[in-house]
Design an enzyme around this catalytic site. Structure first.
Site, short mmCIF file in Angstrom:
data_model
loop_
_atom_site.label_atom_id
_atom_site.label_comp_id
_atom_site.label_asym_id
_atom_site.label_seq_id
_atom_site.Cartn_x
_atom_site.Cartn_y
_atom_site.Cartn_z
N ARG A 170 0.99 -1.10 0.05
CA ARG A 170 0.00 0.06 0.05
C ARG A 170 1.01 1.25 0.09
NH1 ARG A 170 -3.99 -1.04 5.04
NH2 ARG A 170 -2.09 -2.00 6.00
N ARG A 216 10.51 7.17 3.05
CA ARG A 216 10.49 8.54 3.36
C ARG A 216 11.46 9.10 4.55
NH1 ARG A 216 4.46 10.09 2.93
NH2 ARG A 216 5.14 12.36 3.43
N ASP A 259 1.13 5.62 0.40
CA ASP A 259 0.48 6.83 0.62
C ASP A 259 0.00 7.73 -0.20
OD1 ASP A 259 1.01 5.87 3.35
OD2 ASP A 259 2.96 6.81 3.52
#
Length: 281
Positions: free
Chosen positions: A66, A213, A68
């Site tokens: 998944r 990130r 973001d």
């Protein structure tokens, strides 16, 4: 994108069981992968609608990883179960007809019932693309991150090597991460400069929420001289997210590859995004 040419003229039946798809998307217009009851646009929501129309029944999707809001994928994999059969052209072109322009299916195929887009994956690979220039980008503003401070890619790459191996990555884990364990095995990581662009390339068995990130944010702090090279090793050992710096913006992040055992016959990735591929191939 994947490496094999696509022959849409084949009449082989696909379906009546488990079907896998390989596709790409520009995540800038979506609130992430996962469907949300609020009705905001998501990649899963758009894909479910398009597939269900071609399959002629509601489908449930399972994806490899998944992403973001604002994050992209040049190679994403899903599976779904269906009693319907269609040929390759009907699945690929039919689904794409019902999708927004920012999502494109590149391959569909029948897979065995023991194939699972998430749990059968042996690794995931991400690339984070940073535009390192005094002036912000215009054309690629939704496809790259931007930092105006001069970055030393060689030092960033050296610092990143401290993350190789199996570790507790709590220092790089989002507060809302739902994983039962912070342990992950990071198999490869590299930072390279190509003109005004820096590319962080990282592969692991799996990733925690915001892990790439957060790694990118820490490496940028090292690259611009705000932090010393050994800082990355120290924050990894400290296991404290509050000491590990900022989370890098989502715009530069791409899911570029997912690995599966050969027996499943999932097409191999040609890792993207496309505009950096000539530098990295």
């Amino acid at each position: 994108m994947f490496q094999s040419p696509l022959n849409l003229t084949t009449d082989d039946a696909i379906g009546c069981g488990r079907v896998a798809l390989v596709f790409e998307y520009d995540g800038s217009g979506f609130h992430g992968w996962q469907y949300q009851k609020s009705g905001v646009p998501t990649v899963e929501g758009a894909l479910v609608k398009a597939i269900s129309k071609v399959a002629d029944h509601p489908v449930e999707l399972v994806c490899a990883g998944r992403t973001d809001a604002g994050v992209h994928a040049s190679y994403q994999v899903v599976h779904f179960d269906t009693p319907s059969t269609r040929n390759l052209r009907a699945w690929v072109m039919g689904i794409n007809t019902g999708l927004p322009p920012s999502i494109s299916v590149h391959w569909a195929g029948s897979v065995s019932d023991d194939f699972h887009a998430r749990f059968s994956a042996t690794y995931r690979r991400y690339r984070y693309v940073l535009f390192n220039h005094p002036v912000r980008p215009g054309i690629l503003r939704s496809q790259v991150s931007w930092n105006f401070r001069p970055m030393n890619a060689a030092i960033m790459n050296q610092a990143a090597q401290a993350l190789l191996g199996e570790h507790d990555f709590s220092a790089f884990r989002a507060a809302g991460c739902q994983s039962k364990t912070p342990n992950r095995r990071l198999d490869a990581i590299e930072v390279k400069r190509f003109g005004d662009y820096l590319v962080l390339d990282v592969r692991a068995n799996a990733f925690l929420h915001h892990m790439v990130r957060n790694i990118a944010g820490a490496l940028m702090a090292v690259g611009c001289g705000k932090r010393p090279e050994h800082w990355v090793r120290e924050i990894l050992a400290g296991k404290d997210r509050t000491l590990a710096g900022v989370t890098a913006p989502p715009q530069g992040l791409y899911l570029v590859d997912v690995g599966y055992p050969k027996g499943f016959d999932i097409p191999l990735s040609c890792p993207g995004p496309g505009f950096v591929r000539p530098w990295l191939s």
